[in-house]
Design a protein around this motif. Structure first.
Motif, PDB file in Angstrom:
ATOM      1  N   PRO A  24      23.718 -27.549 -50.400  1.00 52.35           N
ATOM      2  CA  PRO A  24      24.081 -26.142 -50.607  1.00 52.35           C
ATOM      3  C   PRO A  24      22.959 -25.194 -50.210  1.00 52.35           C
ATOM      4  O   PRO A  24      23.223 -24.140 -49.624  1.00 52.35           O
ATOM      5  CB  PRO A  24      24.336 -26.056 -52.113  1.00 52.35           C
ATOM      6  CG  PRO A  24      24.529 -27.439 -52.573  1.00 52.35           C
ATOM      7  CD  PRO A  24      23.767 -28.320 -51.656  1.00 52.35           C
ATOM      8  N   ASP A  25      21.707 -25.568 -50.480  1.00 49.36           N
ATOM      9  CA  ASP A  25      20.592 -24.695 -50.131  1.00 49.36           C
ATOM     10  C   ASP A  25      20.479 -24.524 -48.627  1.00 49.36           C
ATOM     11  O   ASP A  25      20.380 -23.409 -48.121  1.00 49.36           O
ATOM     12  CB  ASP A  25      19.274 -25.279 -50.663  1.00 49.36           C
ATOM     13  CG  ASP A  25      19.224 -25.267 -52.173  1.00 49.36           C
ATOM     14  OD1 ASP A  25      20.092 -24.597 -52.766  1.00 49.36           O
ATOM     15  OD2 ASP A  25      18.355 -25.924 -52.750  1.00 49.36           O
ATOM     16  N   GLU A  40      13.304 -17.750 -49.676  1.00 50.04           N
ATOM     17  CA  GLU A  40      14.422 -18.639 -50.030  1.00 50.04           C
ATOM     18  C   GLU A  40      14.689 -19.643 -48.924  1.00 50.04           C
ATOM     19  O   GLU A  40      14.924 -20.823 -49.191  1.00 50.04           O
ATOM     20  CB  GLU A  40      15.706 -17.832 -50.290  1.00 50.04           C
ATOM     21  CG  GLU A  40      15.747 -17.083 -51.592  1.00 50.04           C
ATOM     22  CD  GLU A  40      15.073 -15.723 -51.461  1.00 50.04           C
ATOM     23  OE1 GLU A  40      14.634 -15.377 -50.344  1.00 50.04           O
ATOM     24  OE2 GLU A  40      14.964 -15.024 -52.488  1.00 50.04           O
ATOM     25  N   ARG A  94      26.802 -12.478 -51.425  1.00 50.83           N
ATOM     26  CA  ARG A  94      27.288 -12.556 -52.806  1.00 50.83           C
ATOM     27  C   ARG A  94      28.797 -12.316 -52.813  1.00 50.83           C
ATOM     28  O   ARG A  94      29.268 -11.305 -52.282  1.00 50.83           O
ATOM     29  CB  ARG A  94      26.617 -11.499 -53.687  1.00 50.83           C
ATOM     30  CG  ARG A  94      25.115 -11.553 -53.657  1.00 50.83           C
ATOM     31  CD  ARG A  94      24.572 -12.734 -54.374  1.00 50.83           C
ATOM     32  NE  ARG A  94      24.709 -12.597 -55.821  1.00 50.83           N
ATOM     33  CZ  ARG A  94      24.236 -13.514 -56.669  1.00 50.83           C
ATOM     34  NH1 ARG A  94      23.629 -14.584 -56.210  1.00 50.83           N
ATOM     35  NH2 ARG A  94      24.383 -13.352 -57.968  1.00 50.83           N
ATOM     36  N   TYR A 140      29.788 -26.642 -51.151  1.00 51.94           N
ATOM     37  CA  TYR A 140      30.299 -27.583 -52.161  1.00 51.94           C
ATOM     38  C   TYR A 140      31.654 -28.134 -51.736  1.00 51.94           C
ATOM     39  O   TYR A 140      31.977 -29.290 -52.003  1.00 51.94           O
ATOM     40  CB  TYR A 140      30.374 -26.922 -53.535  1.00 51.94           C
ATOM     41  CG  TYR A 140      29.061 -27.034 -54.270  1.00 51.94           C
ATOM     42  CD1 TYR A 140      28.663 -28.251 -54.798  1.00 51.94           C
ATOM     43  CD2 TYR A 140      28.205 -25.961 -54.392  1.00 51.94           C
ATOM     44  CE1 TYR A 140      27.453 -28.389 -55.436  1.00 51.94           C
ATOM     45  CE2 TYR A 140      26.989 -26.079 -55.024  1.00 51.94           C
ATOM     46  CZ  TYR A 140      26.618 -27.297 -55.545  1.00 51.94           C
ATOM     47  OH  TYR A 140      25.414 -27.447 -56.159  1.00 51.94           O
ATOM     48  N   ARG A 154      27.375 -21.043 -50.257  1.00 53.90           N
ATOM     49  CA  ARG A 154      27.180 -22.146 -51.205  1.00 53.90           C
ATOM     50  C   ARG A 154      28.518 -22.719 -51.652  1.00 53.90           C
ATOM     51  O   ARG A 154      28.689 -23.921 -51.772  1.00 53.90           O
ATOM     52  CB  ARG A 154      26.444 -21.640 -52.443  1.00 53.90           C
ATOM     53  CG  ARG A 154      24.963 -21.678 -52.366  1.00 53.90           C
ATOM     54  CD  ARG A 154      24.387 -21.271 -53.703  1.00 53.90           C
ATOM     55  NE  ARG A 154      23.954 -22.435 -54.446  1.00 53.90           N
ATOM     56  CZ  ARG A 154      22.789 -23.023 -54.258  1.00 53.90           C
ATOM     57  NH1 ARG A 154      21.961 -22.574 -53.374  1.00 53.90           N
ATOM     58  NH2 ARG A 154      22.454 -24.081 -54.972  1.00 53.90           N
ATOM     59  N   GLU A 167      21.122 -20.849 -46.766  1.00 48.08           N
ATOM     60  CA  GLU A 167      19.977 -20.072 -46.306  1.00 48.08           C
ATOM     61  C   GLU A 167      19.815 -20.074 -44.790  1.00 48.08           C
ATOM     62  O   GLU A 167      19.168 -19.210 -44.243  1.00 48.08           O
ATOM     63  CB  GLU A 167      18.693 -20.572 -46.967  1.00 48.08           C
ATOM     64  CG  GLU A 167      18.678 -20.409 -48.477  1.00 48.08           C
ATOM     65  CD  GLU A 167      18.992 -18.995 -48.920  1.00 48.08           C
ATOM     66  OE1 GLU A 167      18.552 -18.051 -48.242  1.00 48.08           O
ATOM     67  OE2 GLU A 167      19.702 -18.844 -49.929  1.00 48.08           O
ATOM     68  N   ARG A 189      31.510 -22.346 -60.071  1.00 48.81           N
ATOM     69  CA  ARG A 189      30.599 -21.345 -60.606  1.00 48.81           C
ATOM     70  C   ARG A 189      29.684 -20.762 -59.542  1.00 48.81           C
ATOM     71  O   ARG A 189      28.653 -20.189 -59.867  1.00 48.81           O
ATOM     72  CB  ARG A 189      29.786 -21.938 -61.732  1.00 48.81           C
ATOM     73  CG  ARG A 189      29.058 -23.198 -61.339  1.00 48.81           C
ATOM     74  CD  ARG A 189      28.166 -23.606 -62.452  1.00 48.81           C
ATOM     75  NE  ARG A 189      26.964 -24.202 -61.908  1.00 48.81           N
ATOM     76  CZ  ARG A 189      26.070 -24.812 -62.637  1.00 48.81           C
ATOM     77  NH1 ARG A 189      26.231 -24.895 -63.930  1.00 48.81           N
ATOM     78  NH2 ARG A 189      24.998 -25.332 -62.094  1.00 48.81           N
ATOM     79  N   GLN A 190      30.034 -20.895 -58.271  1.00 49.95           N
ATOM     80  CA  GLN A 190      29.153 -20.382 -57.234  1.00 49.95           C
ATOM     81  C   GLN A 190      29.345 -18.890 -57.037  1.00 49.95           C
ATOM     82  O   GLN A 190      30.462 -18.382 -57.089  1.00 49.95           O
ATOM     83  CB  GLN A 190      29.390 -21.124 -55.918  1.00 49.95           C
ATOM     84  CG  GLN A 190      29.106 -22.603 -55.995  1.00 49.95           C
ATOM     85  CD  GLN A 190      27.722 -22.897 -56.545  1.00 49.95           C
ATOM     86  OE1 GLN A 190      26.760 -22.243 -56.183  1.00 49.95           O
ATOM     87  NE2 GLN A 190      27.639 -23.865 -57.439  1.00 49.95           N
ATOM     88  N   ARG A 191      28.212 -18.208 -56.783  1.00 52.94           N
ATOM     89  CA  ARG A 191      28.285 -16.758 -56.538  1.00 52.94           C
ATOM     90  C   ARG A 191      28.047 -16.443 -55.075  1.00 52.94           C
ATOM     91  O   ARG A 191      28.230 -15.318 -54.652  1.00 52.94           O
ATOM     92  CB  ARG A 191      27.224 -16.041 -57.374  1.00 52.94           C
ATOM     93  CG  ARG A 191      27.376 -16.225 -58.855  1.00 52.94           C
ATOM     94  CD  ARG A 191      28.295 -15.147 -59.391  1.00 52.94           C
ATOM     95  NE  ARG A 191      28.638 -15.374 -60.784  1.00 52.94           N
ATOM     96  CZ  ARG A 191      27.883 -14.973 -61.792  1.00 52.94           C
ATOM     97  NH1 ARG A 191      26.771 -14.331 -61.541  1.00 52.94           N
ATOM     98  NH2 ARG A 191      28.246 -15.198 -63.021  1.00 52.94           N
ATOM     99  N   ASP A 192      27.576 -17.425 -54.335  1.00 51.39           N
ATOM    100  CA  ASP A 192      27.235 -17.201 -52.930  1.00 51.39           C
ATOM    101  C   ASP A 192      28.318 -17.852 -52.089  1.00 51.39           C
ATOM    102  O   ASP A 192      28.656 -19.018 -52.296  1.00 51.39           O
ATOM    103  CB  ASP A 192      25.869 -17.836 -52.663  1.00 51.39           C
ATOM    104  CG  ASP A 192      25.409 -17.655 -51.234  1.00 51.39           C
ATOM    105  OD1 ASP A 192      24.277 -17.205 -51.049  1.00 51.39           O
ATOM    106  OD2 ASP A 192      26.171 -17.986 -50.302  1.00 51.39           O
TER     107      ASP A 192
END
Lengths: 227, 489
Positions: B233-234, B150, B363, B310, B306, B238, B300-303
């Motif tokens: 965001p990536d 990732e 998460r 945003y 991330r 990461e 809608r982010q789960r991380d």
């Protein structure tokens, strides 16, 4: 504008710039990686030659240095590095499958027309041939971008990226007789570091996904967040 | 003079020294030590510039605008280094990193600070470009530091997207240079901000407007403006947490600095045409679009990282909007927002780093009961989020309030969009943060060694800015506003 009204050197510059554009198209549709690297090397040589001609016609001595730098970096060193990587990763015989070559090339042609349209206001400045060169270099930049978007091989993407740099360099040389030397050295340094980093990344990517196909780089999409 | 060279060269020295230091304990402290020296040097520089108005050294130009950002850069660099010392040692002891990569990490951390400072201090548009590209090159290996599939993918996206963006910015720079060569007697000086500002009115408006589009798209990629934001965001989620903190707190600011500088130039050039506010309108459009898209994507982010990245896009959009609107009030508000956002966001990323260490995951649904497990981290996150969501009495509230007032004055209808966006962002952040900090902790969750000092200092500063802006800072920001908008508050 009539080409024959221009001095011989200017005509030579225009012809070479057109050849650089041609290599861009060759790069775009080249499916064999090794041949694509060769096209890229020829493009670098073309840009270096334009630089040398501009240096000769405008008596700007520091441009000779830039020309030598471009020749060394873009048409010798970087292609050689890429060749070595391709050999090390056993991809010499790889042929990438392009789904719709006609669409690919026609979009490329459309991008060239778009570049000419964008550079219309520059023609109104009445500087003769500058608009042609600016339009051609913008086309080379956009074709590099298009190559990065449409091709799936990591190495093809890198070639697109580097040919964008070629287009930028052409724009700087042909429209402004080159940026000041400090800036050009800085840009060359950045390109060199980028090339080295790309090489490092090839190994990381091929280790982590066992291929160099960017379609497999899809772990981080937004859609995954839903599932 | 000496202060300036110290600010610029200390990070280079630090980077070289850290590349050679293999002991973990020593390199962690050495990093903090160098960042502290850089902060002190920038403080000295700020005092000098404050006394003299501006400072010009061969090829460099320090005025109120960039010295303010130089101080912010070294300050956030220092606090992040303080946080990163125990954090990265932990990571290394967990076996996620080798010694060699820790050396790379420290050396590149200092190199990144150097490129940021070079970009800010340079008087030359070309060097600005080289430095911003250098910042990408320095951080790209930091994003992929953990070498998970990732993180490699995130780094690749970051590399390619920012590379393309920055290439377009170079094309814009060439066009500006081209326009300058037509009017300047000494063509070689056509890349100097100082010279260009003096001749802004003579530059050809048609060429300059094409150039600005390329520059906005190019540097805007680095600001994280929608639709060129996909790398952000990536890369933030990461990469190691200290890297997220400096990317969000510093890199985005420097890119926005470049955009604002170019806007000042283009405004001068388009002054007497029929589209005098072209640059501002473009910035407002991109800013508003980024703001709205980020606010909606945040939901809608789960991380957890991330989600906060945003939020960074949202705030950068808001600043771009404010600078685009122009005028003294909006510009002042944008500058203040830059300051408070950097401080708050880097504090949040520091806390998030600890929180994800406690929970062992990023998460959101698996991070629970932070206050029970480790009150410092839990409260830090809660207060940080309250600050970033624009709760009074924090500084973000003040700057957002000023941006809204400026909008009411000139674009009343857009206030509706802005207000509803801020409301939605607030709801999204709190919906996710509330269960993370309250609630029962999962069994076996234990506290980690955390250094909350940087968070405390940042949040106290933001609180202070919300309650009362010190007269020195007010005068200073006003001076910058005068520089950008042509008139002070």
């Amino acid at each position: 504008m009539n080409m024959s009204h221009l001095p011989l050197l200017q005509q030579g510059i225009a012809v070479l710039a057109a050849l650089v554009l041609f290599t861009s198209f060759a790069l775009l549709a080249q499916t064999r990686l090794t041949s694509a690297i060769h096209s890229f090397a020829w493009q670098g040589a073309g840009v270096a030659l334009v630089t040398a001609l501009v240096a000769y016609s405008s008596h700007t001595s520091h441009l000779y240095l830039s020309a030598a730098l471009t020749l060394g970096l873009k048409s010798l060193l970087i292609p050689w590095m890429l060749h070595r990587l391709v050999r090390q990763l056993n991809m010499e015989r790889l042929v990438e499958n392009i789904a719709h070559p006609a669409v690919l090339l026609l979009t490329g042609a459309a991008l060239v027309i778009f570049s000419y349209w964008v550079s219309l206001p520059i023609e109104k400045l009445g500087l003769g041939d500058t608009r042609n060169i600016v339009a051609i270099s913008l086309s080379v930049v956009l074709l590099g971008l298009w190559m990065m978007v449409s091709r799936r091989q990591v190495i093809a993407q890198v070639l697109g990226f580097m040919s964008m740099e070629n287009g930028l360099f052409l724009a700087a040389v042909a429209s402004t007789r080159g940026m000041p030397l400090v800036v050009e050295l800085g840009v060359a340094f950045d390109v060199l570091v980028a090339a080295v980093l790309f090489g490092i990344f090839f190994f990381h990517i091929s280790e982590s996904i066992e291929s160099l196909d960017v379609d497999r780089l899809n772990r981080l999409s937004e859609r995954e967040e839903h599932s | 003079m000496i202060a300036f060279w110290l600010v610029l060269l200390l990070p280079v020295a630090g980077s070289m020294l850290l590349a050679l230091t293999s002991s973990l304990v020593v390199s962690g402290w050495l990093n903090v030590f160098f960042c502290a020296l850089e902060f002190l040097a920038s403080l000295w520089l700020a005092v000098l510039v404050h006394a003299g108005g501006s400072l010009a050294v061969a090829g460099f130009q320090i005025d109120a605008f960039n010295v303010y950002l130089i101080m912010l850069t070294t300050f956030v660099g220092l606090t992040t280094a303080i946080f990163s010392r125990p954090y990265m040692k932990d990571v290394c002891e967990q076996g996620r990193l080798t010694r060699q990569r820790m050396r790379l990490y420290h050396a590149m951390f200092q190199m990144f600070l150097f490129t940021m400072l070079l970009a800010l201090a340079s008087d030359n548009l070309g060097i600005l470009w080289v430095a911003v590209e250098g910042a990408t090159l320095a951080t790209v290996l930091l994003v992929s530091l953990y070498r998970t599939p990732e993180s490699i993918e995130a780094a690749w996206k970051y590399f390619i997207l920012c590379g393309v963006g920055i290439a377009l910015a170079l094309f814009g720079t060439v066009l500006v240079y081209f326009a300058a060569q037509q009017v300047l007697p000494d063509a070689e000086a056509g890349l100097s901000w100082r010279v260009l500002y003096q001749h802004a009115g003579e530059l050809d408006p048609r060429v300059m407007s094409i150039a600005f589009v390329f520059l906005l798209v190019g540097y805007g990629t680095k600001v994280g403006l929608v639709p060129m934001h996909f790398w952000l965001p990536d890369a933030h989620s990461e990469g190691p947490t200290p890297v997220s903190a400096v990317l969000s707190g510093l890199l985005l600011n420097v890119a926005l600095y470049a955009v604002v500088r170019f806007k000042m130039l283009v405004d001068g050039s388009l002054h007497s045409t029929d589209m005098p506010a072209m640059a501002g309108m473009l910035m407002m459009g991109f800013g508003l679009l980024s703001f709205m898209v980020a606010v909606l994507s945040l939901q809608r982010q789960r991380d957890i990282k991330r989600m906060f990245s945003y939020s960074s896009i949202e705030h950068m959009g808001l600043m771009t909007f404010a600078f685009g609107m122009g005028g003294p009030l909006a510009t002042f508000a944008g500058l203040l927002h830059m300051l408070v956002h950097s401080l708050t966001k880097s504090a949040i990323f520091v806390t998030v780093g600890h929180a994800s260490h406690i929970a062992g995951t990023q998460r959101i649904e698996h991070i629970r009961g932070l206050i029970r497990t480790q009150p410092g981290v839990g409260w830090g996150l809660l207060i940080g989020v309250a600050a970033i969501a624009g709760f009074p009495p924090f500084g973000v509230f003040t700057s957002e309030f000023l941006i809204l007032s400026a909008t009411i004055q000139s674009w009343p209808w857009l206030t509706v969009l802005l207000l509803s966006g801020l409301g939605i962002a607030f709801a999204g952040l709190f919906r996710n943060v509330q269960p993370m900090v309250y609630g029962a902790a999962p069994e076996g969750q234990s506290a980690v060694s955390a250094n909350m000092l940087p968070v405390l200092v940042h949040l106290l500063a933001v609180l202070w800015l919300g309650l009362a802006i010190p007269a020195v800072l007010y005068g200073w920001l006003n001076e910058v506003t005068l520089l950008i908008a042509g008139e002070g508050l």
